[in-house]
Enzyme design. Structure first.
Site, mmCIF file in Angstrom:
data_model
loop_
_atom_site.group_PDB
_atom_site.id
_atom_site.type_symbol
_atom_site.label_atom_id
_atom_site.label_comp_id
_atom_site.label_asym_id
_atom_site.label_seq_id
_atom_site.Cartn_x
_atom_site.Cartn_y
_atom_site.Cartn_z
ATOM 1 N N ASP A 181 14.997 9.496 -1.933
ATOM 2 C CA ASP A 181 15.871 8.960 -0.885
ATOM 3 C C ASP A 181 17.166 9.785 -0.782
ATOM 4 O OD1 ASP A 181 16.222 6.549 0.878
ATOM 5 O OD2 ASP A 181 17.996 6.273 -0.381
ATOM 6 N N GLU A 236 13.873 13.270 1.147
ATOM 7 C CA GLU A 236 14.413 12.871 2.439
ATOM 8 C C GLU A 236 15.716 13.637 2.623
ATOM 9 O OE1 GLU A 236 16.049 9.087 5.013
ATOM 10 O OE2 GLU A 236 16.639 9.374 2.955
#
Ligand code: NOJ
Length: 493
Positions: A181, A236
Site C-alpha cells: 500500500d 501501489e
C-alpha cells in the site's frame, strides 16, 4: 479481491475468509494465476482495514488465522497464488505501537503550536491538513490519510525491523507475495518542506516521491528474495506519472511490479489509449520493468460504469488481457458489474468509494447468495441476471469472455511475454500485434472504440480467437469489425 464484498461465510452480511474459500472454484474456472487480498487484519475499520491494529492477526469479522491457512492451502491446491496486502506507511491509531508512549518516535510527530500545523500537506479523503494535534503527547502527528491512520516514521530503524517481521510472518505462512500500500509514501524528507503551489492542494500521498524510499524497498526485496519460490512485491505507486512510477523498479532490485494508474484515468478513446500504451511501453523498456495494467479496483468507479456500457467493458477486457504486462482484474469485472447506487443513509466510506465495493451477486435468488440478511452495501443494479450463476450458463456472457481470454492468453507465448507493436488503423480503432520472441506465435488485437463499424485490412490470413461481443464466435477474419467491439486474432484460416 476485496474480501469484505466477495462472499459471506457466516451470514453477518460481511464477506469473510470462509466465504472466499468456498468460492475459490469461481476463480479457478475464471483462470486467474494469483489473487491479491485487500486487508483482513485486525482493524477498527475507519478505512475498512487499511487502518491496521494488528498486522499478524485476522480481524474476527473476517475469521481466524486458521481460516487464512486453510484458504491459502486450498488456493495453492488449485494453482492459485495468494498475495496479501502490506500497509507499511501507516497504522491504525488503535495500534498498540501508537498507544505506547515508549514508541512515540515510531511515528512522524512534530512540536509546535496547536493552531499551526508543521507544513501545508493535505490528507486524502477530505479537505483537511495531514496533521492532527495529539493532546496526549502535546505534539502534531502526520497522517497522509485519515486522522485514524498515523504515518509511521521509517527513518526509525525499529519501524523498518518491525515491518520486516510482519513480512516474515506472512512469508513463513506461505504467502506468495505482497501488494504494498502507498509504498512510494514511506520515505519522507525529514525537513517536511511545504508542497509547492503547483501541487494545488492535492493530497500529499499522491505527490510524495522521496529518494529515501528506494533503500527501504530494496531491503524489502532482499527479504522477499531470501525466501524459496517466487515471492513477488507489487507496489501501489500512486504517482500519476508513468516516468515516476517506473523508478520504483529500481535496478531490478526494488518492486517486481508497480501499478501504473494513468491508464485507469484515461477515457475510452482510441487515440488516448494508444498514447498511454506507447508511453508505458517506452518508460518500462527504459528501465527494464515489466508493465502492469488495471482498469478497476476498490478505490475507483468501476470501468463498466465509467465507459458507460457492457459493450465497452467487453472490448476493454480484450484490451486489458492482451497488452504486454501483468493485468489485474478486480472482482466483479468478469461479471460486467457497475458501481452500486448507494443511498445517502447507507454511505459508509469517508473516501466516497462504496459504489465499487458492492457485494458480488452469486445467483439470482432473493439474497444473491449472501445468506441471512442484508449485506453491508447494496448490490449493483441488475443483480437478478448479472450474477455468477446466471452468467455461467450463458456461453455468450462477459464471464465466458473473460474465461476465454484468460485461457487463450495462458496458451499463447505472444500474449504472455511477446513484444507489442501498434498497427495502422482508422480513427477510433486501436490495432496492435503481439509476437513471441521466436516469432512463431503472432496475435493481432483490434479494438473499435467507436459506435460505427470499421474496416481494418490486415496482411495475410487471420482467424478469430475471441470476439468481445460474442465469445462463441469463430471463423476467418473478414477485414472489418462492428462498433464497440474487439477482436483477438491468430494467424491461419
Ligand atoms: C490505498 C488503498 O488502496 C486504499 O483503499 C486506502 O484507503 C489507502 N491506500 C490508504 O491505506
Amino acid at each position: 479481491m476485496y474480501p469484505r464484498s466477495f462472499a459471506d461465510g457466516n451470514g453477518d452480511g460481511v464477506g469473510d475468509l470462509i466465504g472466499l474459500r468456498r468460492r475459490l472454484d469461481h476463480l479457478a474456472e475464471l483462470g486467474v494465476d494469483a489473487v491479491w487480498l485487500s486487508p483482513f487484519y485486525r482493524s477498527p475499520m475507519a478505512d475498512f482495514g487499511y487502518d491496521v491494529a494488528d498486522h499478524t492477526d485476522v480481524d474476527p469479522l473476517f475469521g481466524t488465522l486458521d481460516d487464512f491457512d486453510a484458504l491459502l492451502a486450498d488456493a495453492h491446491a488449485r494453482g492459485i497464488r495468494v498475495l496479501v496486502d502490506l500497509v507499511p506507511n501507516h497504522t491504525s491509531d488503535q495500534h498498540p505501537w501508537f498507544r505506547d508512549p515508549a514508541k512515540r518516535d515510531w511515528y512522524i510527530r512534530r512540536d509546535g503550536a496547536p493552531d499551526t500545523p508543521p507544513n501545508n500537506w493535505r490528507a486524502a479523503f477530505g479537505d483537511y491538513p495531514a496533521w492532527t494535534w495529539d493532546e496526549a503527547s502535546g505534539q502534531w502527528y502526520l497522517h497522509l490519510f485519515l486522522p485514524q491512520q498515523p504515518d509511521l516514521d521509517w527513518a526509525n530503524p525499529e519501524v523498518e525491523a518491525a515491518m520486516h517481521d510482519v513480512m516474515r510472518f506472512w512469508l513463513d505462512r506461505g504467502v506468495d507475495g505482497f501488494r504494498i500500500d502507498v509504498v512510494h509514501g514511506i520515505g519522507k524528507d525529514p525537513a517536511l518542506p511545504d508542497d509547492p503551489p503547483e501541487v494545488g492542494g492535492l493530497p500529499h500521498a499522491t505527490v510524495n516521491d522521496d529518494p529515501r524510499t528506494h533503500p527501504f524497498i530494496r531491503r524489502m526485496r532482499a527479504l522477499a528474495d531470501s525466501y524459496d519460490g517466487d515471492r513477488v512485491l507489487v507496489g501501489e505507486v500512486y504517482l500519476l506519472d508513468t516516468r515516476k512510477v517506473v523508478a520504483y523498479y529500481g535496478d531490478g532490485d526494488e518492486l517486481h511490479l508497480a501499478f501504473n494508474f494513468p491508464p485507469l484515468y484515461t477515457a475510452w478513446d482510441a487515440g488516448k489509449w494508444r498514447r498511454q500504451i506507447e508511453r508505458a511501453e517506452a518508460e518500462h523498456n527504459a528501465v527494464g520493468g515489466w508493465p502492469t495494467w488495471v482498469l478497476s479496483n476498490h478505490d475507483n468507479v468501476r470501468h463498466c460504469t465509467r465507459y458507460g456500457s457492457e459493450a465497452c467493458a467487453r472490448a476493454a477486457a480484450v484490451l486489458l488481457l492482451t497488452l504486454r504486462g501483468t493485468p489485474f482484474v478486480y472482482q466483479g469485472d468478469e461479471l460486467g458489474l457497475e458501481d452500486a447506487e448507494v443511498p445517502a443513509d447507507r454511505v459508509v466510506d469517508p473516501g466516497g468509494r462504496d459504489g465499487c465495493r458492492a457485494p458480488i451477486p452469486w445467483d439470482g435468488s432473493a439474497d444473491h447468495g449472501w445468506p441471512d440478511g442484508e449485506p453491508w452495501l447494496p448490490f449493483p443494479a441488475g443483480a437478478d441476471t448479472r450474477n455468477v450463476a446466471t452468467l455461467r450458463t450463458d456461453e455468450g456472457s462477459i464471464l465466458h469472455l473473460y474465461r476465454r481470454l484468460l485461457a487463450v492468453r495462458r496458451g499463447s507465448p505472444a500474449l504472455r511475454t511477446g513484444t507489442w507493436r501498434a498497427l495502422d488503423a482508422p480513427d477510433g480503432v486501436l490495432a496492435y500485434e503481439r509476437r513471441s520472441q521466436d516469432g512463431a506465435d503472432r496475435r493481432v488485437v483490434i479494438v473499435n472504440f467507436g459506435d460505427a463499424a470499421a474496416t481494418v485490412p490486415l496482411d495475410g490470413r487471420w482467424r478469430i480467437d475471441v470476439e468481445a461481443a460474442d465469445p462463441t464466435a469463430t471463423g476467418a477474419y473478414e477485414g472489418s469489425i462492428s462498433g464497440s467491439n474487439a477482436l483477438l486474432l491468430s494467424t491461419g484460416e
